[in-house]
Design a protein around this motif. Structure first.
Motif, PDB file in Angstrom:
ATOM      1  N   VAL A  51      33.186 -16.924  -6.958  1.00  0.00           N
ATOM      2  CA  VAL A  51      32.565 -17.767  -7.991  1.00  0.00           C
ATOM      3  C   VAL A  51      33.496 -18.901  -8.390  1.00  0.00           C
ATOM      4  N   GLU A  52      34.775 -18.583  -8.602  1.00  0.00           N
ATOM      5  CA  GLU A  52      35.733 -19.622  -9.000  1.00  0.00           C
ATOM      6  C   GLU A  52      35.933 -20.657  -7.896  1.00  0.00           C
ATOM      7  N   THR A  53      36.008 -20.191  -6.658  1.00  0.00           N
ATOM      8  CA  THR A  53      36.257 -21.116  -5.554  1.00  0.00           C
ATOM      9  C   THR A  53      35.027 -21.975  -5.262  1.00  0.00           C
ATOM     10  N   ILE A  54      33.842 -21.399  -5.409  1.00  0.00           N
ATOM     11  CA  ILE A  54      32.611 -22.179  -5.242  1.00  0.00           C
ATOM     12  C   ILE A  54      32.560 -23.288  -6.285  1.00  0.00           C
ATOM     13  N   ARG A  55      32.928 -22.954  -7.504  1.00  0.00           N
ATOM     14  CA  ARG A  55      32.925 -23.962  -8.563  1.00  0.00           C
ATOM     15  C   ARG A  55      33.913 -25.085  -8.255  1.00  0.00           C
ATOM     16  N   ARG A  56      35.082 -24.733  -7.729  1.00  0.00           N
ATOM     17  CA  ARG A  56      36.075 -25.756  -7.385  1.00  0.00           C
ATOM     18  C   ARG A  56      35.575 -26.646  -6.249  1.00  0.00           C
ATOM     19  N   ALA A  57      34.875 -26.040  -5.270  1.00  0.00           N
ATOM     20  CA  ALA A  57      34.322 -26.829  -4.169  1.00  0.00           C
ATOM     21  C   ALA A  57      33.334 -27.857  -4.700  1.00  0.00           C
ATOM     22  N   ALA A  58      32.477 -27.434  -5.633  1.00  0.00           N
ATOM     23  CA  ALA A  58      31.507 -28.359  -6.221  1.00  0.00           C
ATOM     24  C   ALA A  58      32.209 -29.451  -7.017  1.00  0.00           C
ATOM     25  N   ASP A  59      33.262 -29.079  -7.755  1.00  0.00           N
ATOM     26  CA  ASP A  59      34.018 -30.067  -8.530  1.00  0.00           C
ATOM     27  C   ASP A  59      34.691 -31.097  -7.631  1.00  0.00           C
ATOM     28  N   SER A  60      34.956 -30.700  -6.380  1.00  0.00           N
ATOM     29  CA  SER A  60      35.590 -31.621  -5.421  1.00  0.00           C
ATOM     30  C   SER A  60      34.587 -32.540  -4.740  1.00  0.00           C
ATOM     31  N   GLY A  61      33.295 -32.372  -5.051  1.00  0.00           N
ATOM     32  CA  GLY A  61      32.276 -33.247  -4.491  1.00  0.00           C
ATOM     33  C   GLY A  61      31.424 -32.635  -3.414  1.00  0.00           C
ATOM     34  N   ALA A  62      31.667 -31.361  -3.076  1.00  0.00           N
ATOM     35  CA  ALA A  62      30.868 -30.721  -2.022  1.00  0.00           C
ATOM     36  C   ALA A  62      29.484 -30.360  -2.533  1.00  0.00           C
ATOM     37  N   THR A  63      28.512 -30.388  -1.630  1.00  0.00           N
ATOM     38  CA  THR A  63      27.179 -29.859  -1.908  1.00  0.00           C
ATOM     39  C   THR A  63      27.210 -28.362  -1.645  1.00  0.00           C
ATOM     40  N   VAL A  64      26.602 -27.579  -2.526  1.00  0.00           N
ATOM     41  CA  VAL A  64      26.609 -26.117  -2.391  1.00  0.00           C
ATOM     42  C   VAL A  64      25.177 -25.634  -2.204  1.00  0.00           C
ATOM     43  N   ALA A  65      24.971 -24.790  -1.197  1.00  0.00           N
ATOM     44  CA  ALA A  65      23.642 -24.268  -0.889  1.00  0.00           C
ATOM     45  C   ALA A  65      23.724 -22.759  -0.705  1.00  0.00           C
ATOM     46  N   ALA A  66      22.771 -22.030  -1.268  1.00  0.00           N
ATOM     47  CA  ALA A  66      22.769 -20.569  -1.164  1.00  0.00           C
ATOM     48  C   ALA A  66      21.350 -20.071  -0.960  1.00  0.00           C
ATOM     49  N   SER A  67      21.248 -18.931  -0.291  1.00  0.00           N
ATOM     50  CA  SER A  67      19.940 -18.328  -0.065  1.00  0.00           C
ATOM     51  C   SER A  67      19.967 -16.862  -0.439  1.00  0.00           C
TER      52      SER A  67
END
Length: 342
Positions: A119-135
């Motif tokens: 959860v923490e690393t996903i949030r950091r990825a989004a803060d860095s500008g990445a698009t996040v997708a989950a199913s």
């Protein structure tokens, strides 16, 4: 770069199809295309995109192989654990769902220490500008990051009521295969992961490329989960829901008021609405529509009665209204259902 995060218990089919879709898209995009002026030229990248945005890798939290939902080892990029991935604008993080098919398993998934780290690393990825997708069940992990707060999303159709209770600040569109909210995307049950990856391919390489990939892999265009919502799964165990279901089935050919349904269940209309919402995540009216549409689908598949006759048999005096409601709940026309069944 597309990064697939494989959590422990990942569904192999979803992960594998996602990888195959990106590989196929990259192969098609790399082919030369004919030029009207003579020599063959390279296929151009989508507007503003790098030459090869369809590179991909599979990672785990710690760089070690993970066990799939079936207990088999899933190989990952051992040189790049998830925490060390350097995400930036234009990168995409994709999270296929782990095997968590009921409330108990979802609770266990969210309580895992490794999920907390993810959860923490996903949030950091989004803060860095990445698009996040989950199913699938990974949508619960994504929602736990807070990235879906105030946004629309979808998830497994049978877990949607649980999702809505856990994350009341997220608007759940349970009938949708994919909900694209810009920086975050969500998809429904396991094989809606294919629709999610096709959406991402369209974003990276254009709609025409995504359409070609779908044709090569024989993936049907499914915009809705609704026709996969097996009513047996929606029945629930609540006695109020059972009473309503029985009353509707006994009176399919006529209109039923909220007061009559509440009387059949021996509760007030307000209590009826709350109990059905808590159990199924829908209003009493929507539940009645689903029961009627479910019976109509059975009649379409098992009889040769005209559509207008079936509409009347399940309580719709206006055949046009029936067709609209049927399509909204199943994602296809009554005729398409009959043709598919045949």
């Amino acid at each position: 770069m597309i990064t697939h995060l494989a959590l422990d218990g990942v569904l192999e089919g979803a992960l594998g199809l996602g990888i195959d879709i990106v590989d196929t898209a990259a192969a098609i995009a790399a082919r030369p295309i004919p030029s009207a002026s003579g020599p063959r030229r390279k296929r151009p990248a989508a507007d503003g995109e790098p030459r090869n945005p369809l590179r991909q890798r599979v990672v785990s939290l710690d760089g070690a192989p993970v066990r799939s939902g079936g207990g088999r080892l899933v190989n990952v990029d051992t040189e790049t654990p998830f925490g060390s991935v350097d995400f930036g604008t234009g990168d995409i993080l994709v999270i296929p769902g782990p095997s968590a098919t009921d409330e108990k398993l979802v609770d266990e998934l969210l309580a895992r220490p490794e999920t907390m780290r993810a959860v923490e690393t996903i949030r950091r990825a989004a803060d860095s500008g990445a698009t996040v997708a989950a199913s699938c069940s990974a949508t619960f992990v994504l929602a736990a990051t807070g990235l879906l707060s105030g946004r629309a999303a979808t998830t497994n159709w049978w877990l949607a009521p649980l999702f809505a209770r856990r994350f009341p600040d997220v608007t759940v569109h349970v009938d949708r295969m994919v909900v694209d909210s810009g920086e975050v995307l969500t998809a429904g049950a396991a094989f809606a992961h294919t629709d999610l990856l096709l959406t991402l391919v369209a974003r990276l390489g254009g709609a025409a490329l995504a359409e070609q990939v779908a044709r090569y892999l024989v993936l049907d265009a499914r915009m809705s989960q609704s026709r996969y919502m097996v009513l047996e799964h929606l029945r629930g165990t609540d006695p109020v829901v059972r009473a309503v279901r029985q009353h509707v089935h006994a009176n399919l050919d006529r209109q039923l008021s909220l007061g009559e349904l509440a009387g059949a269940a021996a509760v007030s209309p307000r209590t009826l609405a709350r109990r059905i919402r808590d159990e199924l995540g829908v209003s009493p009216t929507e539940y009645v529509h689903r029961l009627r549409v479910g019976h109509a689908a059975t009649l379409l598949a098992t009889t040769r009665d005209p559509v207008d006759v079936i509409a009347g048999a399940v309580g719709y005096a206006d055949p046009a209204a029936f067709r609209r409601i049927y399509r909204r709940h199943t994602g296809e026309t009554p005729t398409a259902t009959r043709t598919r069944a045949a």
